[in-house]
Design a protein around this motif. Structure first.
Motif, PDB file in Angstrom:
ATOM      1  N   LEU A  37       0.850  -1.185   0.000  1.00  0.00           N
ATOM      2  CA  LEU A  37       0.000   0.000   0.000  1.00  0.00           C
ATOM      3  C   LEU A  37       0.891   1.242   0.000  1.00  0.00           C
ATOM      4  N   PHE A  38       0.683   2.131  -0.963  1.00  0.00           N
ATOM      5  CA  PHE A  38       1.485   3.343  -1.093  1.00  0.00           C
ATOM      6  C   PHE A  38       0.642   4.531  -0.637  1.00  0.00           C
ATOM      7  N   VAL A  39       0.956   5.045   0.546  1.00  0.00           N
ATOM      8  CA  VAL A  39       0.147   6.100   1.153  1.00  0.00           C
ATOM      9  C   VAL A  39       0.698   7.466   0.752  1.00  0.00           C
ATOM     10  N   ASN A  40      -0.086   8.195  -0.023  1.00  0.00           N
ATOM     11  CA  ASN A  40       0.303   9.523  -0.490  1.00  0.00           C
ATOM     12  C   ASN A  40      -0.065  10.560   0.571  1.00  0.00           C
ATOM     13  N   ALA A  41       0.939  11.289   1.072  1.00  0.00           N
ATOM     14  CA  ALA A  41       0.715  12.241   2.170  1.00  0.00           C
ATOM     15  C   ALA A  41       1.612  13.460   1.986  1.00  0.00           C
ATOM     16  N   ASN A  88       1.622   1.186 -11.430  1.00  0.00           N
ATOM     17  CA  ASN A  88       0.296   0.662 -11.131  1.00  0.00           C
ATOM     18  C   ASN A  88       0.181   0.308  -9.655  1.00  0.00           C
ATOM     19  N   PHE A  89       0.761   1.136  -8.800  1.00  0.00           N
ATOM     20  CA  PHE A  89       0.746   0.886  -7.369  1.00  0.00           C
ATOM     21  C   PHE A  89      -0.656   1.091  -6.799  1.00  0.00           C
ATOM     22  N   HIS A  90      -0.924   0.426  -5.684  1.00  0.00           N
ATOM     23  CA  HIS A  90      -2.179   0.640  -4.964  1.00  0.00           C
ATOM     24  C   HIS A  90      -1.980   1.843  -4.045  1.00  0.00           C
ATOM     25  N   VAL A  91      -2.452   2.984  -4.498  1.00  0.00           N
ATOM     26  CA  VAL A  91      -2.215   4.247  -3.801  1.00  0.00           C
ATOM     27  C   VAL A  91      -3.402   4.607  -2.932  1.00  0.00           C
ATOM     28  N   LEU A  92      -3.126   4.913  -1.670  1.00  0.00           N
ATOM     29  CA  LEU A  92      -4.132   5.414  -0.737  1.00  0.00           C
ATOM     30  C   LEU A  92      -3.876   6.889  -0.480  1.00  0.00           C
ATOM     31  N   LEU A  93      -4.947   7.646  -0.273  1.00  0.00           N
ATOM     32  CA  LEU A  93      -4.834   9.097  -0.107  1.00  0.00           C
ATOM     33  C   LEU A  93      -5.008   9.497   1.353  1.00  0.00           C
ATOM     34  N   ASP A  94      -3.947   9.986   1.943  1.00  0.00           N
ATOM     35  CA  ASP A  94      -3.990  10.507   3.312  1.00  0.00           C
ATOM     36  C   ASP A  94      -4.120  12.019   3.216  1.00  0.00           C
ATOM     37  N   ASN A 148      -5.651  14.412   4.732  1.00  0.00           N
ATOM     38  CA  ASN A 148      -5.530  15.283   5.902  1.00  0.00           C
ATOM     39  C   ASN A 148      -4.288  14.982   6.728  1.00  0.00           C
ATOM     40  N   ASP A 149      -3.416  14.113   6.202  1.00  0.00           N
ATOM     41  CA  ASP A 149      -2.164  13.741   6.873  1.00  0.00           C
ATOM     42  C   ASP A 149      -2.390  13.139   8.253  1.00  0.00           C
ATOM     43  N   LYS A 150      -3.553  12.545   8.455  1.00  0.00           N
ATOM     44  CA  LYS A 150      -3.837  11.958   9.770  1.00  0.00           C
ATOM     45  C   LYS A 150      -3.051  10.670   9.999  1.00  0.00           C
ATOM     46  N   VAL A 151      -3.010   9.811   8.980  1.00  0.00           N
ATOM     47  CA  VAL A 151      -2.350   8.512   9.165  1.00  0.00           C
ATOM     48  C   VAL A 151      -0.848   8.689   9.304  1.00  0.00           C
ATOM     49  N   ILE A 152      -0.259   9.540   8.478  1.00  0.00           N
ATOM     50  CA  ILE A 152       1.192   9.751   8.559  1.00  0.00           C
ATOM     51  C   ILE A 152       1.567  10.362   9.906  1.00  0.00           C
ATOM     52  N   THR A 153       0.655  11.155  10.471  1.00  0.00           N
ATOM     53  CA  THR A 153       0.891  11.718  11.799  1.00  0.00           C
ATOM     54  C   THR A 153       0.742  10.643  12.872  1.00  0.00           C
ATOM     55  N   ASP A 154      -0.292   9.813  12.746  1.00  0.00           N
ATOM     56  CA  ASP A 154      -0.504   8.739  13.727  1.00  0.00           C
ATOM     57  C   ASP A 154       0.670   7.771  13.746  1.00  0.00           C
ATOM     58  N   TYR A 155       1.276   7.556  12.584  1.00  0.00           N
ATOM     59  CA  TYR A 155       2.421   6.652  12.501  1.00  0.00           C
ATOM     60  C   TYR A 155       3.742   7.352  12.832  1.00  0.00           C
ATOM     61  N   GLU A 156       3.650   8.627  13.212  1.00  0.00           N
ATOM     62  CA  GLU A 156       4.805   9.419  13.656  1.00  0.00           C
ATOM     63  C   GLU A 156       5.948   9.389  12.647  1.00  0.00           C
TER      64      GLU A 156
END
Length: 641
Positions: free
Chosen positions: A558-562, A583-589, A591-599
């Motif tokens: 999973l490629f999280v775009n933040a 053709n990556f499986h891209v998820l959209l963060d 509000n940058d919540k997930v990247i913040t939660d993962y510090e």
């Protein structure tokens, strides 16, 4: 080898990391699960007074520098300006190492680490903090804020890294007890605030700025805070007003220097660029990145000039360009349509001469960098220069001289640079030392320092020495197993046991993806952004990794775009993927919540999460050794299954 940067100003040799912090320097590498070793560390007196001598005692047993024959203590003192780094040789006293040190008067934060050869013990990247005291026995005020500022902006110096959550807690606690320090450390505070509280950061910053702006005669710290704050809010007009006042009243302020440097860096007109450079050197003669500005200008100047004209221009400028400039210029003459190998050799020898001189004099060492670490940087530069020198000598047919240069380059890089080693091994073969080349290549492969070129050289040398390739497959299998064991041992030390925060994000196709619904599968979570050069550089390797596991239902990428700034973040990410053919499986963060939660403090950052929802590995930055990176991903997935 991993190197990291957070904007275009940071010198990078091979691989990198992007950070969203405000400071110019910020380095992170992978954390591991070992316990902190602060219990091995003490001071005498127990409450050392700022500006007075005290003794540090360190028990190295069980640490990364255990069984060392010699040990150096790296010392970092900080208030709010550039930290002052020092080194103290330690002496063995029974089971402990000891060293005496006198801190600078006014020091608020004092952090140490211990180094022996290539081994660094930095207390799980947090450093060993020494609380300093006033003469009356009270703790020095501002210590936590100064520590946060140091870690956030200068932590890269000794591979320090503390999670944003912990830093944010420290600086907030400091401001509660000592609110007078808020304005002084405001830039680092709001950089953390924006990451930790993105939903309310703007309103909090506005409230602070209203208070700062109410000061009738704002001092230097207030002007810096106001400029940084309004820039964070993207109110450029107001920020520029305060920046102008700061420039007029405090023309030597570091923020003024940075502003002027960026103006210089962004100037494209060659004559204006030169004028700005000359003025900048006059105004800020000791600025860290002057050589980079000189490189940029001279690189553009040299496009249609011969080397004699470039040398004259260097002399007139009075600025010594970096080793990178000499290296690039020499390579230009080696790779052009009309090769000028003798001129390339002349240029590279000039670069080596200047680098050797700097190695002796260390005139350009930054205050925040310990001498031994600066020496390592200089050796890396000399390795690069000697490598190019070897290429020039090789093109001239001077094979013995080329071998000597490649050997010097390889040794300066401690036989770890896979871009240098193939030329060294091939040069040995070229002068008839094939057996030596084979043994060195085998040793490198077995230690996990290899790539496809080295593999092909092993096959070539083996066939030459044995007369055929019988037994080659068995040899390569044996070497691969040894390399795998080396990497596995390294990964075991980095194995984590942290519950992964659950989340639900939307992908580019509009479908929601929930992490907890992927239980039973190994999930590779890759945080990235379209503006992040190192992220983009890692994608060809990640593409190979995703293709390898495409048919494995137990592995999910999973490629999280933040950390994006585009108005339409979904379209921005989609355009990037389409243009690059991924053709990556891209998820959209968004509000940058997930990247913040993962510090996450820098990207690219990858988390390998096992089927039980536990984070087992955290890999930060990009390693441009594709073979090693793929092998590490394979082993991390295997260990997480």
């Amino acid at each position: 080898m991993k190197n990291f940067n957070n904007n275009l100003l940071i010198k990078i040799k091979k691989s990198a990391l992007c950070s969203a912090s405000v400071g110019l320097l910020f380095l992170l590498t992978a954390c591991n699960s070992n316990k902190e070793v602060s219990s091995h560390f003490s001071t005498d007196p127990e409450k050392p007074v700022a500006g007075e001598e005290f003794t540090v005692s360190f028990d190295a047993s069980g640490t990364k520098v255990a069984n060392s024959d010699e040990l150096t203590m790296l010392v970092f003192e900080h208030t709010n300006n550039e930290p002052i780094a020092g080194e103290v040789k330690m002496k063995k006293d029974g089971s402990n190492w000891k060293a005496s040190f006198k801190s600078q008067p006014g020091t608020r934060s004092l952090v140490v680490a211990f180094k022996s050869g290539d081994n660094l013990e930095n207390n799980e990247k947090k450093g060993f903090r020494i609380q300093l005291y006033e003469k009356n026995g009270d703790p020095v005020k501002g210590a936590d804020a100064a520590y946060v500022d140091f870690m956030r902006n200068y932590g890269s110096v000794a591979d320090f890294s503390v999670k944003n959550k912990e830093l944010f807690k420290l600086i907030n606690s400091e401001f509660v007890v000592n609110p007078q320090f808020k304005v002084q450390y405001y830039p680092v505070y709001i950089s953390l605030l924006r990451r930790m509280k993105p939903d309310i950061s703007d309103s909090l910053i506005k409230a602070d700025l209203d208070q700062f702006a109410a000061v009738k005669e704002p001092d230097e710290m207030h002007l810096v805070a106001l400029t940084a704050g309004y820039r964070m809010l993207k109110d450029n007009e107001t920020a520029e007003k305060y920046m102008q006042t700061l420039s007029e009243k405090f023309p030597k302020n570091p923020l003024v220097a940075e502003e002027n440097f960026m103006t210089l860096w962004q100037e494209e007109n060659l004559q204006k660029q030169k004028d700005l450079l000359l003025q900048f050197v006059k105004d800020f003669p000791n600025y860290k990145y002057i050589d980079m500005a000189a490189d940029k200008y001279l690189g553009a100047f040299a496009k249609d000039k011969d080397w004699t004209a470039v040398e004259k221009e260097i002399s007139e400028l009075g600025v010594v360009p970096s080793a990178v400039f000499y290296n690039k210029t020499a390579q230009k003459y080696l790779s052009g349509k009309e090769q000028k190998s003798e001129l390339a050799l002349q240029i590279i020898n000039t670069g080596i001469e200047k680098a050797e001189k700097e190695k002796k004099e260390m005139n350009y060492k930054w205050l925040s960098t310990p001498a031994s670490l600066y020496l390592e940087e200089l050796n890396n530069n000399l390795s690069m220069l000697n490598y190019t020198k070897g290429l020039a000598q090789k093109s001239l047919g001077d094979y013995a001289e080329a071998l000597a240069s490649f050997k010097t380059s390889a040794e300066l890089s401690k036989m770890k640079d896979v871009s240098v080693l193939p030329e060294y091994f091939a040069a040995l073969d070229l002068v008839g030392k094939t057996e030596e080349a084979l043994e060195l290549a085998k040793k490198s492969k077995a230690e996990g320092v290899s790539n496809k070129v080295i593999d092909s050289l092993i096959a070539k040398f083996y066939t030459q020495t044995k007369g055929d390739n019988k037994g080659l497959d068995e040899l390569m299998a044996e070497l691969n197993k040894k390399a795998e064991n080396v990497i596995s041992e390294k990964l075991k030390k980095e194995y984590l046991d942290i519950p992964a925060n659950d989340f639900t994000l939307t992908d580019l196709g509009g479908q929601q993806v929930t992490l907890s619904k992927l239980r039973g599968k190994v999930v590779i979570l890759d945080f990235w952004a379209t503006w992040c050069g190192p992220c983009i550089a890692s994608f060809p390797t990640m593409k190979k990794a995703t293709e390898k596991y495409a048919d494995d239902p137990k592995v999910v990428f999973l490629f999280v775009n933040a950390w994006e700034t585009a108005k339409d973040k979904k379209q921005n990410a989609q355009n990037f993927m389409t243009s690059k053919g991924y053709n990556f499986h891209v998820l959209l963060d968004e509000n940058d919540k997930v990247i913040t939660d993962y510090e996450v403090s820098g990207i690219p950052t990858k988390f390998i999460i096992d089927g039980g929802g536990k984070i087992r590995f955290e890999s930060i930055g990009f390693d441009d050794n594709e073979e090693e990176m793929l092998k590490e991903i394979d082993l991390m997935i295997k260990m997480a299954k």
